[in-house]
Design a protein around this motif. Sequence first.
Motif, mmCIF file in Angstrom:
data_model
loop_
_atom_site.group_PDB
_atom_site.id
_atom_site.type_symbol
_atom_site.label_atom_id
_atom_site.label_comp_id
_atom_site.label_asym_id
_atom_site.label_seq_id
_atom_site.Cartn_x
_atom_site.Cartn_y
_atom_site.Cartn_z
ATOM 1 N N PRO A 6 0.810 -1.225 0.000
ATOM 2 C CA PRO A 6 0.000 0.000 0.000
ATOM 3 C C PRO A 6 0.840 1.271 0.000
ATOM 4 O O PRO A 6 1.900 1.335 0.610
ATOM 5 C CB PRO A 6 -0.798 -0.114 1.311
ATOM 6 N N ILE A 7 0.339 2.282 -0.713
ATOM 7 C CA ILE A 7 0.967 3.598 -0.777
ATOM 8 C C ILE A 7 -0.089 4.624 -0.379
ATOM 9 O O ILE A 7 -1.225 4.568 -0.850
ATOM 10 C CB ILE A 7 1.464 3.904 -2.203
ATOM 11 N N THR A 8 0.262 5.549 0.479
ATOM 12 C CA THR A 8 -0.708 6.568 0.907
ATOM 13 C C THR A 8 -0.295 7.975 0.485
ATOM 14 O O THR A 8 -1.134 8.810 0.188
ATOM 15 C CB THR A 8 -0.885 6.540 2.436
ATOM 16 N N ALA A 9 1.001 8.263 0.449
ATOM 17 C CA ALA A 9 1.459 9.598 0.048
ATOM 18 C C ALA A 9 1.081 9.865 -1.403
ATOM 19 O O ALA A 9 1.147 8.981 -2.253
ATOM 20 C CB ALA A 9 2.978 9.699 0.220
ATOM 21 N N HIS A 10 0.683 11.104 -1.703
ATOM 22 C CA HIS A 10 0.221 11.452 -3.051
ATOM 23 C C HIS A 10 1.294 11.176 -4.095
ATOM 24 O O HIS A 10 1.019 10.591 -5.151
ATOM 25 C CB HIS A 10 -0.192 12.924 -3.102
ATOM 26 N N ASP A 11 2.542 11.600 -3.832
ATOM 27 C CA ASP A 11 3.597 11.376 -4.811
ATOM 28 C C ASP A 11 3.916 9.896 -4.946
ATOM 29 O O ASP A 11 4.318 9.431 -6.006
ATOM 30 C CB ASP A 11 4.849 12.180 -4.464
ATOM 31 N N GLY A 12 3.704 9.127 -3.861
ATOM 32 C CA GLY A 12 3.923 7.687 -3.923
ATOM 33 C C GLY A 12 2.915 7.003 -4.814
ATOM 34 O O GLY A 12 3.244 6.077 -5.563
ATOM 35 N N VAL A 13 1.660 7.450 -4.767
ATOM 36 C CA VAL A 13 0.621 6.898 -5.631
ATOM 37 C C VAL A 13 0.933 7.200 -7.092
ATOM 38 O O VAL A 13 0.792 6.333 -7.967
ATOM 39 C CB VAL A 13 -0.764 7.464 -5.250
ATOM 40 N N GLU A 14 1.381 8.423 -7.377
ATOM 41 C CA GLU A 14 1.740 8.791 -8.747
ATOM 42 C C GLU A 14 2.888 7.921 -9.261
ATOM 43 O O GLU A 14 2.882 7.475 -10.411
ATOM 44 C CB GLU A 14 2.135 10.266 -8.815
ATOM 45 N N GLU A 15 3.873 7.669 -8.401
ATOM 46 C CA GLU A 15 5.004 6.823 -8.805
ATOM 47 C C GLU A 15 4.538 5.401 -9.072
ATOM 48 O O GLU A 15 4.991 4.750 -10.022
ATOM 49 C CB GLU A 15 6.084 6.829 -7.726
ATOM 50 N N LEU A 16 3.631 4.903 -8.222
ATOM 51 C CA LEU A 16 3.130 3.546 -8.406
ATOM 52 C C LEU A 16 2.359 3.415 -9.716
ATOM 53 O O LEU A 16 2.513 2.437 -10.452
ATOM 54 C CB LEU A 16 2.238 3.154 -7.216
ATOM 55 N N LEU A 17 1.523 4.410 -10.033
ATOM 56 C CA LEU A 17 0.792 4.389 -11.293
ATOM 57 C C LEU A 17 1.756 4.422 -12.482
ATOM 58 O O LEU A 17 1.571 3.707 -13.471
ATOM 59 C CB LEU A 17 -0.171 5.574 -11.366
ATOM 60 N N ASP A 18 2.779 5.257 -12.383
ATOM 61 C CA ASP A 18 3.778 5.330 -13.446
ATOM 62 C C ASP A 18 4.456 3.976 -13.626
ATOM 63 O O ASP A 18 4.669 3.511 -14.747
ATOM 64 C CB ASP A 18 4.806 6.414 -13.104
ATOM 65 N N GLN A 19 4.771 3.343 -12.502
ATOM 66 C CA GLN A 19 5.396 2.020 -12.535
ATOM 67 C C GLN A 19 4.498 1.011 -13.233
ATOM 68 O O GLN A 19 4.948 0.239 -14.095
ATOM 69 C CB GLN A 19 5.654 1.567 -11.093
ATOM 70 N N GLU A 20 3.213 1.018 -12.885
ATOM 71 C CA GLU A 20 2.278 0.051 -13.460
ATOM 72 C C GLU A 20 2.076 0.295 -14.955
ATOM 73 O O GLU A 20 1.986 -0.655 -15.745
ATOM 74 C CB GLU A 20 0.936 0.116 -12.731
ATOM 75 N N LEU A 21 2.012 1.559 -15.367
ATOM 76 C CA LEU A 21 1.867 1.853 -16.789
ATOM 77 C C LEU A 21 3.093 1.389 -17.568
ATOM 78 O O LEU A 21 2.979 0.876 -18.689
ATOM 79 C CB LEU A 21 1.642 3.348 -17.001
ATOM 80 N N SER A 66 -7.949 10.646 -14.297
ATOM 81 C CA SER A 66 -7.041 11.788 -14.345
ATOM 82 C C SER A 66 -5.642 11.390 -13.885
ATOM 83 O O SER A 66 -4.643 11.771 -14.497
ATOM 84 C CB SER A 66 -7.582 12.923 -13.474
ATOM 85 N N ALA A 67 -5.563 10.606 -12.811
ATOM 86 C CA ALA A 67 -4.258 10.182 -12.281
ATOM 87 C C ALA A 67 -3.521 9.298 -13.277
ATOM 88 O O ALA A 67 -2.313 9.457 -13.513
ATOM 89 C CB ALA A 67 -4.457 9.453 -10.953
ATOM 90 N N ALA A 68 -4.236 8.350 -13.879
ATOM 91 C CA ALA A 68 -3.607 7.456 -14.850
ATOM 92 C C ALA A 68 -3.181 8.228 -16.096
ATOM 93 O O ALA A 68 -2.078 8.028 -16.630
ATOM 94 C CB ALA A 68 -4.581 6.338 -15.230
#
Length: 278
Positions: free
Chosen positions: A119-134, A206-208
């Motif tokens: 799990p990721i809770t920090a906003h920048d951490g979520v963005e990094e995780l989405l980037d990783q998944e893409l 929007s995030a993706a």
Amino acid sequence: MAGRLLEGGMVRAARVRATLDEVELGDHVCWRMDPAASLLTDVRAFVADGALYGDKIVVVGGHGDTFHVSREGVPSSSVVLDRSETAGADSVLAAVRREARTAEREGFRSVRVLAERRPITAHDGVEELLDQELRLDQFASESGAIVVCALRPAQWDGTTLEHVTGVHPHEVGTRAVHPAFRMFSTGADTWSVDGVIDAEGAPAFSAALRAAVLRAPMLRLCFDALELIDAAGMRALVDTVRRVPDHRVLVEGANDTVRLCWELAGYAGADLRVVMSA
């Protein structure tokens, strides 16, 4: 559902798999694990199929402490990448691509990547995780590798879980709520969007989209399988692109209803940074 023909004749489309036994080359799977499950115990058949078809197993550590892997649970040719090797989006992809190149030289058909997500809770951490998944999704699409991302839903907050699930074209396991839309790679700087983008799903979209747009000055979105995008979804599309200078999005394959809504909202021709066509 509608899909796109990729290089090598492979069609990519959003699908739900009943079990990991059903995964195919090019699949990027979100595996919602049972709370009591352990990663490799529940994928013995998946690993065995890898050996049967000549695939190399690559296990990737998630955020936080790397999960424990028993060497008895995977073939001797498998590779386990610890946290120090996969600290960021670039290093994850670099490590996986390196192992894929090695597997090709060693005569394997492909690689089967297993990654437990934390799990990721920090906003920048979520963005990094989405980037990783893409990035992983694009890798699976281009190479024909199988990538399985395992997560335990009870450990995640609902919003982050929705964001992460939406950038996986394939899913296995118990589904509390099916994501309203999925966004996945169907070519270089090209992403298909499947499902419905409404007020509820607009933040995840929007995030993706932001993660994808940041990596390409010209991005193509394929709306062939998109059923509907409402005012909130269209606003998310336009606003996300406007916030990234010098980047543009070309939307292709939108159905009559989507194009009509776009025109009625006043976006047709009003902002050349987002162009929608049939």
